[in-house]
Design a protein around this motif. Structure first.
Motif, PDB file in Angstrom:
ATOM      1  N   VAL A 199       0.869  -1.172   0.000  1.00 28.83           N
ATOM      2  CA  VAL A 199       0.000   0.000   0.000  1.00 28.83           C
ATOM      3  C   VAL A 199       0.907   1.223   0.000  1.00 28.83           C
ATOM      4  CG1 VAL A 199      -1.808   1.261   1.205  1.00 28.83           C
ATOM      5  CG2 VAL A 199      -1.776  -1.231   1.299  1.00 28.83           C
ATOM      6  N   THR A 200       0.737   2.063  -1.004  1.00 31.40           N
ATOM      7  CA  THR A 200       1.586   3.246  -1.125  1.00 31.40           C
ATOM      8  C   THR A 200       0.864   4.535  -0.763  1.00 31.40           C
ATOM      9  OG1 THR A 200       1.013   3.419  -3.473  1.00 31.40           O
ATOM     10  CG2 THR A 200       3.007   2.172  -2.906  1.00 31.40           C
ATOM     11  N   GLY A 201      -0.464   4.510  -0.797  1.00 30.24           N
ATOM     12  CA  GLY A 201      -1.205   5.724  -0.499  1.00 30.24           C
ATOM     13  C   GLY A 201      -2.563   5.429   0.094  1.00 30.24           C
ATOM     14  N   VAL A 202      -3.003   6.322   0.963  1.00 33.21           N
ATOM     15  CA  VAL A 202      -4.329   6.257   1.575  1.00 33.21           C
ATOM     16  C   VAL A 202      -5.103   7.464   1.077  1.00 33.21           C
ATOM     17  CG1 VAL A 202      -5.630   6.256   3.727  1.00 33.21           C
ATOM     18  CG2 VAL A 202      -3.424   5.076   3.609  1.00 33.21           C
ATOM     19  N   ARG A 203      -6.167   7.192   0.324  1.00 32.92           N
ATOM     20  CA  ARG A 203      -6.985   8.275  -0.237  1.00 32.92           C
ATOM     21  C   ARG A 203      -8.106   8.636   0.731  1.00 32.92           C
ATOM     22  NH1 ARG A 203      -9.264   5.808  -4.750  1.00 32.92           N
ATOM     23  NH2 ARG A 203      -7.873   4.002  -4.794  1.00 32.92           N
ATOM     24  N   LEU A 204      -8.248   9.920   0.987  1.00 33.74           N
ATOM     25  CA  LEU A 204      -9.230  10.398   1.936  1.00 33.74           C
ATOM     26  C   LEU A 204     -10.471  10.908   1.223  1.00 33.74           C
ATOM     27  CD1 LEU A 204      -6.887  12.405   4.339  1.00 33.74           C
ATOM     28  CD2 LEU A 204      -7.670  10.038   4.580  1.00 33.74           C
ATOM     29  N   LYS A 205     -11.592  10.792   1.886  1.00 28.57           N
ATOM     30  CA  LYS A 205     -12.845  11.298   1.330  1.00 28.57           C
ATOM     31  C   LYS A 205     -12.767  12.797   1.072  1.00 28.57           C
ATOM     32  CE  LYS A 205     -17.836  11.148   2.196  1.00 28.57           C
ATOM     33  NZ  LYS A 205     -18.895  10.703   3.156  1.00 28.57           N
ATOM     34  N   SER A 206     -11.979  13.500   1.871  1.00 31.88           N
ATOM     35  CA  SER A 206     -11.831  14.941   1.711  1.00 31.88           C
ATOM     36  C   SER A 206     -11.018  15.318   0.483  1.00 31.88           C
ATOM     37  CB  SER A 206     -11.186  15.543   2.960  1.00 31.88           C
ATOM     38  OG  SER A 206      -9.914  14.953   3.182  1.00 31.88           O
ATOM     39  N   GLY A 207     -10.345  14.335  -0.130  1.00 27.81           N
ATOM     40  CA  GLY A 207      -9.663  14.592  -1.384  1.00 27.81           C
ATOM     41  C   GLY A 207      -8.173  14.365  -1.393  1.00 27.81           C
ATOM     42  N   ARG A 208      -7.510  14.389  -0.266  1.00 22.36           N
ATOM     43  CA  ARG A 208      -6.053  14.212  -0.234  1.00 22.36           C
ATOM     44  C   ARG A 208      -5.668  12.744  -0.281  1.00 22.36           C
ATOM     45  NH1 ARG A 208      -3.186  18.098   4.130  1.00 22.36           N
ATOM     46  NH2 ARG A 208      -1.398  16.914   3.354  1.00 22.36           N
ATOM     47  N   THR A 209      -4.455  12.486  -0.745  1.00 21.42           N
ATOM     48  CA  THR A 209      -3.859  11.158  -0.693  1.00 21.42           C
ATOM     49  C   THR A 209      -2.596  11.251   0.143  1.00 21.42           C
ATOM     50  OG1 THR A 209      -4.742  10.483  -2.835  1.00 21.42           O
ATOM     51  CG2 THR A 209      -2.836   9.267  -1.999  1.00 21.42           C
ATOM     52  N   LEU A 210      -2.480  10.385   1.132  1.00 16.45           N
ATOM     53  CA  LEU A 210      -1.354  10.388   2.050  1.00 16.45           C
ATOM     54  C   LEU A 210      -0.454   9.200   1.781  1.00 16.45           C
ATOM     55  CD1 LEU A 210      -3.296  11.197   5.353  1.00 16.45           C
ATOM     56  CD2 LEU A 210      -2.165  12.829   3.812  1.00 16.45           C
ATOM     57  N   GLY A 211       0.843   9.439   1.692  1.00 15.56           N
ATOM     58  CA  GLY A 211       1.786   8.336   1.613  1.00 15.56           C
ATOM     59  C   GLY A 211       1.862   7.614   2.947  1.00 15.56           C
ATOM     60  N   CYS A 212       2.253   6.338   2.918  1.00 14.01           N
ATOM     61  CA  CYS A 212       2.240   5.549   4.153  1.00 14.01           C
ATOM     62  C   CYS A 212       3.353   4.508   4.147  1.00 14.01           C
ATOM     63  CB  CYS A 212       0.893   4.859   4.327  1.00 14.01           C
ATOM     64  SG  CYS A 212       0.434   3.801   2.940  1.00 14.01           S
ATOM     65  N   GLY A 213       3.828   4.206   5.345  1.00 13.45           N
ATOM     66  CA  GLY A 213       4.724   3.079   5.535  1.00 13.45           C
ATOM     67  C   GLY A 213       3.922   1.823   5.804  1.00 13.45           C
ATOM     68  N   MET A 214       3.311   1.749   6.994  1.00 12.97           N
ATOM     69  CA  MET A 214       2.435   0.645   7.362  1.00 12.97           C
ATOM     70  C   MET A 214       1.004   1.157   7.462  1.00 12.97           C
ATOM     71  SD  MET A 214       4.641  -1.869   7.840  1.00 12.97           S
ATOM     72  CE  MET A 214       3.860  -3.131   8.841  1.00 12.97           C
ATOM     73  N   VAL A 215       0.043   0.278   7.150  1.00 14.56           N
ATOM     74  CA  VAL A 215      -1.372   0.581   7.301  1.00 14.56           C
ATOM     75  C   VAL A 215      -1.987  -0.462   8.223  1.00 14.56           C
ATOM     76  CG1 VAL A 215      -3.600   0.735   6.145  1.00 14.56           C
ATOM     77  CG2 VAL A 215      -1.571   1.673   5.042  1.00 14.56           C
ATOM     78  N   VAL A 216      -2.698  -0.018   9.251  1.00 14.52           N
ATOM     79  CA  VAL A 216      -3.385  -0.917  10.183  1.00 14.52           C
ATOM     80  C   VAL A 216      -4.884  -0.770   9.968  1.00 14.52           C
ATOM     81  CG1 VAL A 216      -3.781  -1.542  12.590  1.00 14.52           C
ATOM     82  CG2 VAL A 216      -1.530  -0.709  11.877  1.00 14.52           C
ATOM     83  N   ASN A 217      -5.532  -1.867   9.620  1.00 10.87           N
ATOM     84  CA  ASN A 217      -6.982  -1.889   9.431  1.00 10.87           C
ATOM     85  C   ASN A 217      -7.644  -2.166  10.772  1.00 10.87           C
ATOM     86  OD1 ASN A 217      -9.639  -2.305   8.703  1.00 10.87           O
ATOM     87  ND2 ASN A 217      -9.246  -4.020   7.338  1.00 10.87           N
ATOM     88  N   ALA A 218      -8.075  -1.104  11.446  1.00 12.02           N
ATOM     89  CA  ALA A 218      -8.783  -1.228  12.728  1.00 12.02           C
ATOM     90  C   ALA A 218     -10.163  -0.608  12.591  1.00 12.02           C
ATOM     91  CB  ALA A 218      -7.986  -0.561  13.845  1.00 12.02           C
ATOM     92  N   ALA A 219     -10.815  -0.878  11.451  1.00  5.42           N
ATOM     93  CA  ALA A 219     -12.040  -0.182  11.068  1.00  5.42           C
ATOM     94  C   ALA A 219     -13.308  -0.844  11.576  1.00  5.42           C
ATOM     95  CB  ALA A 219     -12.097  -0.036   9.545  1.00  5.42           C
ATOM     96  N   GLY A 220     -13.216  -1.764  12.541  1.00  3.46           N
ATOM     97  CA  GLY A 220     -14.414  -2.353  13.131  1.00  3.46           C
ATOM     98  C   GLY A 220     -15.253  -3.082  12.108  1.00  3.46           C
ATOM     99  N   THR A 221     -16.556  -2.814  12.119  1.00  2.95           N
ATOM    100  CA  THR A 221     -17.455  -3.515  11.193  1.00  2.95           C
ATOM    101  C   THR A 221     -17.154  -3.186   9.741  1.00  2.95           C
ATOM    102  OG1 THR A 221     -19.088  -1.734  11.399  1.00  2.95           O
ATOM    103  CG2 THR A 221     -19.327  -3.626  12.875  1.00  2.95           C
ATOM    104  N   ARG A 222     -16.480  -2.078   9.487  1.00  3.18           N
ATOM    105  CA  ARG A 222     -16.099  -1.709   8.118  1.00  3.18           C
ATOM    106  C   ARG A 222     -14.751  -2.282   7.720  1.00  3.18           C
ATOM    107  NH1 ARG A 222     -19.577   2.177   9.878  1.00  3.18           N
ATOM    108  NH2 ARG A 222     -20.896   3.228   8.330  1.00  3.18           N
ATOM    109  N   GLY A 223     -14.215  -3.176   8.525  1.00  2.61           N
ATOM    110  CA  GLY A 223     -12.911  -3.766   8.216  1.00  2.61           C
ATOM    111  C   GLY A 223     -12.882  -4.507   6.896  1.00  2.61           C
ATOM    112  N   GLY A 224     -13.973  -5.183   6.546  1.00  2.00           N
ATOM    113  CA  GLY A 224     -14.034  -5.884   5.268  1.00  2.00           C
ATOM    114  C   GLY A 224     -14.011  -4.920   4.102  1.00  2.00           C
ATOM    115  N   ARG A 225     -14.671  -3.790   4.271  1.00  2.00           N
ATOM    116  CA  ARG A 225     -14.691  -2.771   3.218  1.00  2.00           C
ATOM    117  C   ARG A 225     -13.300  -2.200   2.999  1.00  2.00           C
ATOM    118  NH1 ARG A 225     -19.010   2.085   3.613  1.00  2.00           N
ATOM    119  NH2 ARG A 225     -20.397   0.415   2.863  1.00  2.00           N
ATOM    120  N   ILE A 226     -12.575  -1.933   4.080  1.00  2.00           N
ATOM    121  CA  ILE A 226     -11.215  -1.408   3.952  1.00  2.00           C
ATOM    122  C   ILE A 226     -10.304  -2.446   3.289  1.00  2.00           C
ATOM    123  CG2 ILE A 226      -9.188  -0.623   5.231  1.00  2.00           C
ATOM    124  CD1 ILE A 226     -11.485   1.418   5.139  1.00  2.00           C
TER     125      ILE A 226
END
Length: 402
Positions: A199-226
């Protein structure tokens, strides 16, 4: 909750945690405790946490599991809760917490489930838990208000089992993480960018894309969607759980263990003649993310008849509050999914707790932080919960789900 930013301060973060409830905040705090020096960003779609499982939980902890690892995780959780101030560096602002040890009581009304309780007891006893198996007459001796004529066996533990103040634990994970430099962003993840197996980028609903090293999926019930945003199939779905606080016309003579009735209904002590009951509809199917509506027939046709049959004093009760929450239900085996994806190595799971996440959050956050900092576990080995079992459909069944 305070402390959320409207905009990220940087274009790239070393760790991006998707979901800021207790799992995400525990991981963020543990990273600061393990000496992680990089930038950490927690992204939370709902800074009020009004519908988070953390907020709507029964907020109880137990040792009565069918797998040793879950027992060990809970034992660490109990120690952490009851030494919270010490764990938080002796900060005098942090309250001293205790577990209200009214215990859990599982009831078996047939020999097959009695055998399950016996097997579970052997696992728990080997791990040092204080579980006792009780014949019906022994249950009545300790709790004379039950009806037990249909019961074969009970399983009870009064040590480090009962209510704890989960909201305070969450609050201090969140506060201490922020005070140590973790950023909390009020936004929603709209997509993930991948390249060369990362994963090289996290796209936000607000419009920005953030670069990332590690991504942790702690999205609860939306974890499958992520996970799906990274092309990963994760069998997690929301399941509704209904809760009622009731007042009994005649309070029980002693504290009520969290009683798991064979019907599937459960009820526990609150205090002052009030009790908390819960359960789910039948069939227990997938819920919409936004569906928190009560279904009164569940109370009238299932939960109240079950608890009134088990505890006759509950034939005369008044409902004083009610709400619905969601489990992030793991369809494969009702156990957590943790650790890295085998192919997208910088994508970590923290999902699928199926109702026991709040009590497991200290150990799960610690384990996830250890993996990020050290590339492996240094305390409890959580590798049995890794994603490879999901890919192989190799269930690690937890047989004591409520």
């Amino acid at each position: 909750m305070q402390g959320f930013q409207a905009e990220p301060r940087h274009d790239r973060y070393d760790v991006v945690i998707i979901g800021g409830a207790i799992m995400g905040s525990s991981t963020a705090w543990w990273l600061t405790q393990l000496g992680f020096q990089g930038r950490i960003l927690v992204i939370e779609r709902d800074p009020t946490y009004a519908q988070a499982a953390t907020t709507l939980s029964f907020s109880c902890i137990r040792q009565q599991y069918s797998t040793e690892l879950n027992v060990r995780i809970s034992q660490f959780g109990a120690d952490f809760v009851q030494n919270l101030r010490q764990r938080m560096g002796g900060d005098p602002r942090v309250p001293e917490l205790k577990i209200q040890n009214f215990g859990y009581l599982y009831l078996a009304d047939n020999e097959d489930f009695a055998q399950v309780l016996r097997r579970n007891h052997a696992v728990q006893a080997a791990a040092g838990a204080g579980t006792r198996l009780l014949a019906p007459e022994e249950i009545l001796e300790e709790y004379p208000f039950y009806r037990v004529d249909d019961i074969v066996l009970g399983s009870l533990n009064l040590r480090d089992e009962g209510y704890f103040d989960g909201s305070t634990v969450f609050d201090w994970f969140h506060r201490k993480a922020r005070e140590a430099g973790v950023e909390y962003l009020a936004d929603e993840v709209a997509g993930l960018d991948l390249a060369q197996g990362r994963v090289t980028g996290v796209r936000l609903k607000s419009g920005r894309t953030l670069g990332c090293g590690m991504v942790v999926n702690a999205a609860g019930t939306r974890g499958g969607r992520i996970a799906a945003m990274a092309g990963i199939a994760l069998p997690i779905q929301p399941r509704k759980r209904f809760n009622w606080v009731i007042q009994a016309e005649t309070p029980l003579s002693r504290p009520l263990p969290l009683t798991i009735d064979p019907s599937g209904a459960y009820v526990r002590e609150v205090g002052g003649g009030t009790y908390m009951a819960g359960g789910h509809a039948e069939p227990d199917g997938e819920a919409a993310f936004e569906d928190f509506a009560m279904e009164q027939e569940v109370w009238m046709e299932h939960i109240w008849p079950a608890i009134a049959s088990r505890i006759p004093a509950f034939e005369a009760v008044k409902v004083i509050s009610e709400w619905a929450g969601h489990y992030d239900f793991n369809l494969l085996d009702q156990n957590a999914v943790t650790g890295p994806h085998p192919e997208i190595a910088n994508f970590l799971f923290l999902n699928g707790f199926s109702g026991h996440g709040l009590q497991q959050s200290p150990a799960m956050g610690r384990g996830t932080a250890e993996w990020i900092v050290h590339g492996g576990y240094r305390s409890l080995d959580l590798s049995a919960f890794h994603y490879d079992r999901i890919a192989e459909e190799r269930a690690l069944v937890e047989g004591a789900i409520i």
